[in-house]
Design a protein around this motif. Structure first.
Motif, PDB file in Angstrom:
ATOM      1  N   PHE A 222      37.929 -72.974 -13.745  1.00  0.00           N
ATOM      2  CA  PHE A 222      37.881 -74.587 -13.137  1.00  0.00           C
ATOM      3  C   PHE A 222      38.617 -74.734 -11.873  1.00  0.00           C
ATOM      4  O   PHE A 222      38.213 -75.260 -10.929  1.00  0.00           O
ATOM      5  CB  PHE A 222      38.402 -75.388 -14.237  1.00  0.00           C
ATOM      6  N   ASN A 223      39.666 -74.020 -11.785  1.00  0.00           N
ATOM      7  CA  ASN A 223      40.749 -74.092 -10.679  1.00  0.00           C
ATOM      8  C   ASN A 223      40.065 -73.309  -9.500  1.00  0.00           C
ATOM      9  O   ASN A 223      40.097 -73.946  -8.240  1.00  0.00           O
ATOM     10  CB  ASN A 223      42.001 -73.531 -11.048  1.00  0.00           C
ATOM     11  N   GLU A 224      39.331 -72.374  -9.663  1.00  0.00           N
ATOM     12  CA  GLU A 224      38.357 -71.794  -8.528  1.00  0.00           C
ATOM     13  C   GLU A 224      37.444 -72.660  -7.982  1.00  0.00           C
ATOM     14  O   GLU A 224      37.069 -72.677  -6.689  1.00  0.00           O
ATOM     15  CB  GLU A 224      37.899 -70.420  -9.097  1.00  0.00           C
ATOM     16  N   MET A 225      36.801 -73.491  -8.890  1.00  0.00           N
ATOM     17  CA  MET A 225      35.528 -74.230  -8.627  1.00  0.00           C
ATOM     18  C   MET A 225      36.536 -75.201  -7.686  1.00  0.00           C
ATOM     19  O   MET A 225      35.958 -75.841  -6.577  1.00  0.00           O
ATOM     20  CB  MET A 225      35.134 -74.850  -9.829  1.00  0.00           C
ATOM     21  N   GLN A 226      37.550 -76.045  -8.008  1.00  0.00           N
ATOM     22  CA  GLN A 226      38.017 -77.110  -7.399  1.00  0.00           C
ATOM     23  C   GLN A 226      38.555 -76.499  -5.922  1.00  0.00           C
ATOM     24  O   GLN A 226      38.739 -77.308  -4.940  1.00  0.00           O
ATOM     25  CB  GLN A 226      39.266 -77.704  -7.989  1.00  0.00           C
ATOM     26  N   ARG A 227      38.943 -75.036  -5.933  1.00  0.00           N
ATOM     27  CA  ARG A 227      39.328 -74.566  -4.575  1.00  0.00           C
ATOM     28  C   ARG A 227      38.264 -74.656  -3.430  1.00  0.00           C
ATOM     29  O   ARG A 227      38.321 -74.527  -2.322  1.00  0.00           O
ATOM     30  CB  ARG A 227      39.640 -73.159  -4.760  1.00  0.00           C
ATOM     31  N   LEU A 228      36.875 -74.932  -4.111  1.00  0.00           N
ATOM     32  CA  LEU A 228      35.934 -74.938  -2.770  1.00  0.00           C
ATOM     33  C   LEU A 228      35.873 -76.441  -2.182  1.00  0.00           C
ATOM     34  O   LEU A 228      35.444 -76.397  -1.077  1.00  0.00           O
ATOM     35  CB  LEU A 228      34.457 -74.999  -3.809  1.00  0.00           C
ATOM     36  N   ILE A 229      36.780 -77.234  -2.949  1.00  0.00           N
ATOM     37  CA  ILE A 229      37.043 -78.474  -1.931  1.00  0.00           C
ATOM     38  C   ILE A 229      38.468 -78.426  -1.539  1.00  0.00           C
ATOM     39  O   ILE A 229      38.505 -78.853  -0.403  1.00  0.00           O
ATOM     40  CB  ILE A 229      36.903 -79.479  -3.055  1.00  0.00           C
ATOM     41  N   ASN A 230      39.487 -78.074  -2.448  1.00  0.00           N
ATOM     42  CA  ASN A 230      40.858 -78.385  -1.800  1.00  0.00           C
ATOM     43  C   ASN A 230      41.320 -77.454  -0.680  1.00  0.00           C
ATOM     44  O   ASN A 230      42.265 -77.783  -0.199  1.00  0.00           O
ATOM     45  CB  ASN A 230      41.849 -78.283  -3.030  1.00  0.00           C
ATOM     46  N   ASP A 231      40.891 -76.219  -0.834  1.00  0.00           N
ATOM     47  CA  ASP A 231      41.288 -75.312   0.211  1.00  0.00           C
ATOM     48  C   ASP A 231      40.692 -75.432   1.676  1.00  0.00           C
ATOM     49  O   ASP A 231      41.405 -75.079   2.542  1.00  0.00           O
ATOM     50  CB  ASP A 231      40.651 -73.877  -0.301  1.00  0.00           C
TER      51      ASP A 231
ATOM     52  N   LEU B  54      36.692 -84.321  -6.052  1.00  0.00           N
ATOM     53  CA  LEU B  54      36.364 -85.038  -4.874  1.00  0.00           C
ATOM     54  C   LEU B  54      36.991 -86.283  -4.883  1.00  0.00           C
ATOM     55  O   LEU B  54      37.640 -86.763  -3.710  1.00  0.00           O
ATOM     56  CB  LEU B  54      34.870 -85.181  -4.850  1.00  0.00           C
ATOM     57  N   MET B  55      37.134 -86.909  -6.195  1.00  0.00           N
ATOM     58  CA  MET B  55      37.822 -88.223  -6.044  1.00  0.00           C
ATOM     59  C   MET B  55      39.288 -87.984  -5.852  1.00  0.00           C
ATOM     60  O   MET B  55      39.680 -89.008  -4.987  1.00  0.00           O
ATOM     61  CB  MET B  55      37.669 -88.727  -7.656  1.00  0.00           C
ATOM     62  N   LYS B  56      39.979 -86.960  -6.293  1.00  0.00           N
ATOM     63  CA  LYS B  56      41.267 -86.650  -5.887  1.00  0.00           C
ATOM     64  C   LYS B  56      41.726 -86.481  -4.398  1.00  0.00           C
ATOM     65  O   LYS B  56      42.627 -86.874  -3.784  1.00  0.00           O
ATOM     66  CB  LYS B  56      41.994 -85.667  -6.902  1.00  0.00           C
ATOM     67  N   GLN B  57      40.870 -85.710  -4.025  1.00  0.00           N
ATOM     68  CA  GLN B  57      41.034 -85.352  -2.528  1.00  0.00           C
ATOM     69  C   GLN B  57      40.606 -86.259  -1.519  1.00  0.00           C
ATOM     70  O   GLN B  57      41.499 -86.326  -0.551  1.00  0.00           O
ATOM     71  CB  GLN B  57      40.062 -83.914  -2.357  1.00  0.00           C
ATOM     72  N   PHE B  58      39.574 -86.737  -1.595  1.00  0.00           N
ATOM     73  CA  PHE B  58      39.258 -87.909  -0.683  1.00  0.00           C
ATOM     74  C   PHE B  58      39.018 -89.398  -1.000  1.00  0.00           C
ATOM     75  O   PHE B  58      38.817 -90.174  -0.100  1.00  0.00           O
ATOM     76  CB  PHE B  58      37.604 -87.592  -0.284  1.00  0.00           C
ATOM     77  N   GLY B  59      39.367 -89.649  -2.210  1.00  0.00           N
ATOM     78  CA  GLY B  59      39.427 -91.169  -2.826  1.00  0.00           C
ATOM     79  C   GLY B  59      37.955 -91.629  -2.720  1.00  0.00           C
ATOM     80  O   GLY B  59      37.781 -92.801  -2.648  1.00  0.00           O
ATOM     81  N   TRP B  60      37.003 -90.840  -2.877  1.00  0.00           N
ATOM     82  CA  TRP B  60      35.607 -91.246  -3.066  1.00  0.00           C
ATOM     83  C   TRP B  60      35.530 -91.865  -4.535  1.00  0.00           C
ATOM     84  O   TRP B  60      35.996 -91.577  -5.535  1.00  0.00           O
ATOM     85  CB  TRP B  60      34.643 -90.110  -3.001  1.00  0.00           C
ATOM     86  N   LYS B  61      34.460 -92.604  -4.873  1.00  0.00           N
ATOM     87  CA  LYS B  61      34.090 -93.374  -6.078  1.00  0.00           C
ATOM     88  C   LYS B  61      32.819 -92.705  -6.483  1.00  0.00           C
ATOM     89  O   LYS B  61      31.959 -92.466  -5.794  1.00  0.00           O
ATOM     90  CB  LYS B  61      34.244 -94.832  -5.732  1.00  0.00           C
ATOM     91  N   ALA B  62      32.696 -92.364  -7.828  1.00  0.00           N
ATOM     92  CA  ALA B  62      31.458 -91.939  -8.568  1.00  0.00           C
ATOM     93  C   ALA B  62      30.593 -92.992  -8.679  1.00  0.00           C
ATOM     94  O   ALA B  62      30.840 -94.106  -9.305  1.00  0.00           O
ATOM     95  CB  ALA B  62      31.881 -91.160  -9.712  1.00  0.00           C
ATOM     96  N   ASP B  63      29.418 -92.835  -8.595  1.00  0.00           N
ATOM     97  CA  ASP B  63      28.328 -93.830  -8.637  1.00  0.00           C
ATOM     98  C   ASP B  63      27.063 -92.950  -8.848  1.00  0.00           C
ATOM     99  O   ASP B  63      26.244 -92.310  -8.232  1.00  0.00           O
ATOM    100  CB  ASP B  63      27.969 -94.669  -7.550  1.00  0.00           C
ATOM    101  N   LEU B  64      26.661 -93.004 -10.108  1.00  0.00           N
ATOM    102  CA  LEU B  64      25.546 -92.065 -10.648  1.00  0.00           C
ATOM    103  C   LEU B  64      24.236 -92.661 -10.329  1.00  0.00           C
ATOM    104  O   LEU B  64      23.243 -91.898 -10.313  1.00  0.00           O
ATOM    105  CB  LEU B  64      25.368 -91.521 -12.201  1.00  0.00           C
ATOM    106  N   ARG B  65      24.037 -93.869 -10.169  1.00  0.00           N
ATOM    107  CA  ARG B  65      22.787 -94.701 -10.065  1.00  0.00           C
ATOM    108  C   ARG B  65      22.490 -94.773  -8.502  1.00  0.00           C
ATOM    109  O   ARG B  65      21.291 -94.400  -8.233  1.00  0.00           O
ATOM    110  CB  ARG B  65      22.849 -96.037 -10.658  1.00  0.00           C
ATOM    111  N   ASN B  66      23.256 -95.194  -7.692  1.00  0.00           N
ATOM    112  CA  ASN B  66      22.937 -95.515  -6.416  1.00  0.00           C
ATOM    113  C   ASN B  66      23.965 -95.146  -5.287  1.00  0.00           C
ATOM    114  O   ASN B  66      24.805 -96.155  -4.619  1.00  0.00           O
ATOM    115  CB  ASN B  66      22.507 -96.904  -6.058  1.00  0.00           C
TER     116      ASN B  66
END
Length: 412
Positions: free
Chosen positions: A91-100, A230-242
């Motif tokens: 899971f940490n390796e997956m998150q590195r695709l964003i955080n690194d 993504l939420m932690k790194q960029f502050g985006w909000k999740a929205d599954l519908r639109n």
């Protein structure tokens, strides 16, 4: 194939990196198409995907015919190693695709916004260039015929009063507001220059896992890990519908790929095909192999719903196309498709058997056909007479026969 027009517009700086998904066996077709249609560079492909760099805008990208879906590339790297660690470590390796490398994400978002901006500007300019037409039977005509002079005068006076009031109100407000159009253009410009932060984005993650990683994690687990990162790194909000943005992730034994879908509807879902038959991308690839020339006579003797002819006529319009089939229901579906595509004047449909075509020998320049196959059709020995009839009617023909998942192309 039409080569690369492209008018002056704000293109992605120095070209943007994209990838398209493609059906099995269609990667070479898509590779050639992006080079010819988009003047793409740095073109490479792996199974199911073609990667390329281009400065083309969304309108040109939308014209790709052999692609399934189009993505703006964020990352492409070696696969995750799932065999040598715990779930938490993976899971940490997956998150590195964003955080690194957050800069690559922000750069991709900026390019994505610029492409969306161009599309919105063009849509707005087209709307301004085509003002609404007046409807037939407007009030002026009705009033002139049915109302008396007194009623006409009263209506005019009322309109004048309303107009004066409206002008008064607009004059008072003019110094304190700008028009909706100006606000819209200002918002677009803000997006373009980056005055808004990316933190106001809403997003969702769609995942595909294959190979060893699919045996270890579900797509939902992977999506949850990336979403939290993504939420932690960029502050985006999740929205599954639109959501404003969709992030696509494919983890396999060969690569890890992250991208942004550029269109919600796949490129392979043609708006001009009402009822789908043969896959549109395969139909286009078949037509492209035939090297159709202007003024040619092209025949599909087993046209079914006419998908091959539709794809050919859209790409090579200056050609005489004929489709034949023995099935009334198939011809009816083909006719509906021609109407929906606006190609009734380009393609002629006839009811005829493939082994008894009402055409003189060697009268056809090119035959392209998807020969029915499988137990349902039970062609058996008929396949020989079908091919002989094709050969007698034409010098060159292309046929498509799925056989053990291979495509058999014939050029006789």
């Amino acid at each position: 194939m039409a080569a690369v027009p492209g008018g002056p517009r704000s293109d992605p700086p120095a070209g943007a990196r994209f990838f398209c998904t493609a059906g099995r066996g269609l990667e070479p077709f898509l590779t050639r198409e992006v080079r010819a249609r988009l003047a793409a560079t740095q073109v490479e492909y792996i199974s199911g995907k073609v990667f390329f760099t281009t400065c083309s805008d969304l309108n040109m990208l939308k014209k790709l015919k052999s692609a399934e879906r189009l993505f703006l590339l964020i990352k492409k790297q070696l696969p995750l190693n799932v065999s040598s660690g715990s779930k938490g470590k993976i899971f940490n390796e997956m998150q590195r695709l964003i955080n690194d490398d957050p800069e690559s994400w922000l750069k991709a978002i900026s390019i994505w916004k610029n492409l969306e901006l161009d599309a919105k500007k063009e849509k707005l300019s087209q709307k301004d260039a085509n003002p609404l037409k007046r409807k037939m039977g407007e009030n002026d005509v009705i009033v002139a015929k049915k109302l008396k002079t007194e009623q006409m005068q009263e209506i005019r006076e009322n309109k004048e009063c309303q107009l004066e009031k409206q002008i008064e109100e607009e004059t008072l407000e003019q110094g304190h507001r700008i028009t909706k159009r100006e606000e819209f253009l200002e918002d677009l410009q803000n997006d373009a220059v980056g005055t808004r932060t990316h933190s106001d984005l809403t997003f969702r993650v769609s995942c595909r896992c294959s190979g060893a990683i699919a045996k270890t994690f579900t797509a939902q687990e992977v999506g949850r890990v990336f979403g939290i990162a993504l939420m932690k790194q960029f502050g985006w909000k999740a929205d599954l519908r639109n959501p404003n943005l969709e992030v696509f992730i494919h983890l396999s034994d060969i690569y890890s790929v992250v991208g942004i879908p550029m269109f919600r509807v796949p490129l392979a879902s043609r708006a001009y095909i009402k009822t789908a038959g043969l896959r549109s991308t395969t139909a286009w690839a078949m037509a492209s192999l035939a090297e159709i020339k202007a003024g040619a006579f092209v025949l599909d003797p087993m046209c079914g719903l006419g998908t091959i002819l539709l794809e050919a006529a859209k790409e090579w319009p200056d050609v005489y196309y004929v489709g034949a089939d023995v099935s009334d229901s198939q011809l009816l579906g083909a006719c509906d498709n021609l109407k929906a595509a606006g190609l009734k004047d380009k393609i002629e449909l006839i009811k005829a058997s493939v082994i008894e075509l009402p055409l003189p020998s060697e009268s056809v320049d090119t035959i392209i056909s998807d020969i029915p196959f499988g137990k349902k059709f039970k062609l058996g020995e008929d396949i020989k007479s079908i091919l002989q009839e094709m050969e007698s009617g034409c010098h060159i023909y292309y046929t498509y026969i799925p056989l053990c998942s291979w495509y058999l192309w014939m050029d006789i």
